[in-house]
Design a protein around this motif. Structure first.
Motif, PDB file in Angstrom:
ATOM      1  N   LYS A  82      -8.032   7.430   2.683  1.00  0.00           N
ATOM      2  CA  LYS A  82      -6.775   8.053   3.077  1.00  0.00           C
ATOM      3  C   LYS A  82      -5.697   7.585   2.112  1.00  0.00           C
ATOM      4  CE  LYS A  82      -7.206   6.447   7.266  1.00  0.00           C
ATOM      5  NZ  LYS A  82      -6.928   6.006   8.622  1.00  0.00           N
ATOM      6  N   VAL A  83      -4.854   8.501   1.698  1.00  0.00           N
ATOM      7  CA  VAL A  83      -3.693   8.180   0.881  1.00  0.00           C
ATOM      8  C   VAL A  83      -2.476   8.535   1.696  1.00  0.00           C
ATOM      9  CG1 VAL A  83      -2.429   8.710  -1.231  1.00  0.00           C
ATOM     10  CG2 VAL A  83      -4.928   8.626  -1.277  1.00  0.00           C
ATOM     11  N   GLY A  84      -1.539   7.624   1.795  1.00  0.00           N
ATOM     12  CA  GLY A  84      -0.344   7.895   2.572  1.00  0.00           C
ATOM     13  C   GLY A  84       0.819   7.034   2.140  1.00  0.00           C
ATOM     14  N   VAL A  85       1.933   7.266   2.778  1.00  0.00           N
ATOM     15  CA  VAL A  85       3.133   6.477   2.533  1.00  0.00           C
ATOM     16  C   VAL A  85       3.251   5.439   3.652  1.00  0.00           C
ATOM     17  CG1 VAL A  85       4.331   8.294   1.278  1.00  0.00           C
ATOM     18  CG2 VAL A  85       4.578   8.162   3.740  1.00  0.00           C
ATOM     19  N   PRO A  86       3.932   4.333   3.370  1.00  0.00           N
ATOM     20  CA  PRO A  86       4.134   3.349   4.436  1.00  0.00           C
ATOM     21  C   PRO A  86       4.878   3.968   5.618  1.00  0.00           C
ATOM     22  CG  PRO A  86       4.680   2.417   2.297  1.00  0.00           C
ATOM     23  CD  PRO A  86       4.471   3.889   2.090  1.00  0.00           C
ATOM     24  N   ASP A  87       4.479   3.557   6.825  1.00  0.00           N
ATOM     25  CA  ASP A  87       5.136   4.025   8.041  1.00  0.00           C
ATOM     26  C   ASP A  87       5.652   2.806   8.809  1.00  0.00           C
ATOM     27  OD1 ASP A  87       2.881   2.909   9.210  1.00  0.00           O
ATOM     28  OD2 ASP A  87       1.978   4.818   9.738  1.00  0.00           O
ATOM     29  N   GLU A  88       5.999   3.007  10.070  1.00  0.00           N
ATOM     30  CA  GLU A  88       6.541   1.908  10.869  1.00  0.00           C
ATOM     31  C   GLU A  88       5.566   0.737  10.958  1.00  0.00           C
ATOM     32  OE1 GLU A  88       5.959   5.069  12.684  1.00  0.00           O
ATOM     33  OE2 GLU A  88       7.687   5.764  11.573  1.00  0.00           O
ATOM     34  N   ARG A  89       4.299   1.044  11.087  1.00  0.00           N
ATOM     35  CA  ARG A  89       3.291  -0.013  11.255  1.00  0.00           C
ATOM     36  C   ARG A  89       3.061  -0.798   9.964  1.00  0.00           C
ATOM     37  NH1 ARG A  89      -2.328   0.621  14.573  1.00  0.00           N
ATOM     38  NH2 ARG A  89      -2.646  -1.606  14.787  1.00  0.00           N
ATOM     39  N   THR A  90       3.245  -0.145   8.818  1.00  0.00           N
ATOM     40  CA  THR A  90       2.998  -0.801   7.527  1.00  0.00           C
ATOM     41  C   THR A  90       4.290  -1.102   6.767  1.00  0.00           C
ATOM     42  OG1 THR A  90       2.638   1.370   6.520  1.00  0.00           O
ATOM     43  CG2 THR A  90       0.675   0.163   7.258  1.00  0.00           C
ATOM     44  N   ALA A  91       5.434  -1.031   7.435  1.00  0.00           N
ATOM     45  CA  ALA A  91       6.720  -1.302   6.780  1.00  0.00           C
ATOM     46  C   ALA A  91       6.775  -2.715   6.210  1.00  0.00           C
ATOM     47  CB  ALA A  91       7.873  -1.074   7.760  1.00  0.00           C
ATOM     48  N   GLY A  92       6.222  -3.681   6.930  1.00  0.00           N
ATOM     49  CA  GLY A  92       6.196  -5.058   6.427  1.00  0.00           C
ATOM     50  C   GLY A  92       5.381  -5.181   5.154  1.00  0.00           C
ATOM     51  N   LEU A  93       4.297  -4.446   5.080  1.00  0.00           N
ATOM     52  CA  LEU A  93       3.471  -4.440   3.875  1.00  0.00           C
ATOM     53  C   LEU A  93       4.250  -3.843   2.703  1.00  0.00           C
ATOM     54  CD1 LEU A  93       0.687  -4.971   2.612  1.00  0.00           C
ATOM     55  CD2 LEU A  93      -0.006  -2.717   3.429  1.00  0.00           C
ATOM     56  N   ALA A  94       4.994  -2.775   2.957  1.00  0.00           N
ATOM     57  CA  ALA A  94       5.817  -2.158   1.914  1.00  0.00           C
ATOM     58  C   ALA A  94       6.918  -3.114   1.456  1.00  0.00           C
ATOM     59  CB  ALA A  94       6.409  -0.851   2.414  1.00  0.00           C
ATOM     60  N   ASP A  95       7.529  -3.827   2.392  1.00  0.00           N
ATOM     61  CA  ASP A  95       8.559  -4.809   2.035  1.00  0.00           C
ATOM     62  C   ASP A  95       7.961  -5.917   1.174  1.00  0.00           C
ATOM     63  OD1 ASP A  95      10.413  -3.350   3.485  1.00  0.00           O
ATOM     64  OD2 ASP A  95      10.300  -4.674   5.259  1.00  0.00           O
ATOM     65  N   PHE A  96       6.785  -6.390   1.552  1.00  0.00           N
ATOM     66  CA  PHE A  96       6.103  -7.410   0.760  1.00  0.00           C
ATOM     67  C   PHE A  96       5.797  -6.888  -0.638  1.00  0.00           C
ATOM     68  CE2 PHE A  96       2.199  -9.382  -0.823  1.00  0.00           C
ATOM     69  CZ  PHE A  96       2.594 -10.710  -0.864  1.00  0.00           C
ATOM     70  N   ALA A  97       5.351  -5.627  -0.745  1.00  0.00           N
ATOM     71  CA  ALA A  97       5.044  -5.033  -2.047  1.00  0.00           C
ATOM     72  C   ALA A  97       6.295  -4.964  -2.916  1.00  0.00           C
ATOM     73  CB  ALA A  97       4.438  -3.643  -1.867  1.00  0.00           C
ATOM     74  N   ARG A  98       7.423  -4.587  -2.336  1.00  0.00           N
ATOM     75  CA  ARG A  98       8.687  -4.537  -3.102  1.00  0.00           C
ATOM     76  C   ARG A  98       9.070  -5.925  -3.596  1.00  0.00           C
ATOM     77  NH1 ARG A  98       9.500   0.128  -5.314  1.00  0.00           N
ATOM     78  NH2 ARG A  98       9.290   1.794  -3.820  1.00  0.00           N
ATOM     79  N   ALA A  99       8.901  -6.939  -2.758  1.00  0.00           N
ATOM     80  CA  ALA A  99       9.184  -8.313  -3.177  1.00  0.00           C
ATOM     81  C   ALA A  99       8.225  -8.739  -4.285  1.00  0.00           C
ATOM     82  CB  ALA A  99       9.077  -9.265  -1.978  1.00  0.00           C
ATOM     83  N   PHE A 100       6.978  -8.350  -4.171  1.00  0.00           N
ATOM     84  CA  PHE A 100       5.959  -8.639  -5.186  1.00  0.00           C
ATOM     85  C   PHE A 100       6.359  -8.003  -6.519  1.00  0.00           C
ATOM     86  CE2 PHE A 100       1.769  -7.574  -7.129  1.00  0.00           C
ATOM     87  CZ  PHE A 100       1.228  -8.844  -7.210  1.00  0.00           C
ATOM     88  N   ILE A 101       6.822  -6.764  -6.483  1.00  0.00           N
ATOM     89  CA  ILE A 101       7.270  -6.058  -7.691  1.00  0.00           C
ATOM     90  C   ILE A 101       8.460  -6.791  -8.312  1.00  0.00           C
ATOM     91  CG2 ILE A 101       8.378  -3.938  -8.528  1.00  0.00           C
ATOM     92  CD1 ILE A 101       6.645  -2.441  -6.397  1.00  0.00           C
ATOM     93  N   ASP A 102       9.417  -7.192  -7.485  1.00  0.00           N
ATOM     94  CA  ASP A 102      10.591  -7.914  -7.988  1.00  0.00           C
ATOM     95  C   ASP A 102      10.187  -9.190  -8.717  1.00  0.00           C
ATOM     96  OD1 ASP A 102      12.300  -5.967  -6.991  1.00  0.00           O
ATOM     97  OD2 ASP A 102      12.815  -7.120  -5.187  1.00  0.00           O
ATOM     98  N   VAL A 103       9.243  -9.938  -8.152  1.00  0.00           N
ATOM     99  CA  VAL A 103       8.782 -11.174  -8.805  1.00  0.00           C
ATOM    100  C   VAL A 103       8.103 -10.848 -10.134  1.00  0.00           C
ATOM    101  CG1 VAL A 103       7.103 -13.054  -8.620  1.00  0.00           C
ATOM    102  CG2 VAL A 103       8.566 -12.495  -6.674  1.00  0.00           C
TER     103      VAL A 103
END
Length: 133
Positions: free
Chosen positions: A108-129
């Motif tokens: 499945k390919v999808g965009v982050p939703d309410e359940r995976t919002a924390g994962l998306a936030d972590f990914a953004r922090a990972f990108i920033d680092v």
């Protein structure tokens, strides 16, 4: 994960774009990047190369970035692994999630939703680092 497209081993890449979609009326439409990624993914590659390597190979063919993958426990009751990838230019990029079901038979390919919002936030922090290195 919503919206998402499931690709089963019996579908050809030509039929992948007509796979069953799970999109609620308020969900964002499928982006061109999502469709391209869905077409680049191949369940056969996952069986022969492994999930992480196959997703990495598919995303690199689209000039995207494979960020990481992890077990889906706690994020999804129906998936065994989730990979986070980035497509597009910095500032205009899109995070996408690629998940593999428990049986290893559907992607499945999808965009982050309410359940995976924390994962998306972590990914953004990972990108920033990574960008600061």
């Amino acid at each position: 994960m919503t919206p998402a497209t499931m690709i089963t081993p019996t579908q050809t890449s030509a039929a992948a774009d007509s796979a069953a979609l799970s999109i609620s009326p308020s969900a964002r439409p499928l982006s061109l990047e999502m469709v391209e990624l869905e077409l680049a993914l191949d369940i056969g590659d996952i069986r022969s190369l492994g999930f992480s390597f196959a997703v990495r190979q598919a995303i690199e063919s689209l000039d995207g970035e494979f960020l990481f993958d992890l077990p889906a426990s706690g994020l999804s009751d129906t998936d065994q692994r989730i990979a986070v990838v980035r497509l597009g230019q910095p500032g205009e990029d899109q995070l996408l999630l690629v998940s593999l079901d428990q049986d290893g038979e559907q992607l499945k390919v999808g965009v982050p939703d309410e359940r995976t919002a924390g994962l998306a936030d972590f990914a953004r922090a990972f990108i920033d680092v990574l960008e600061k290195l």
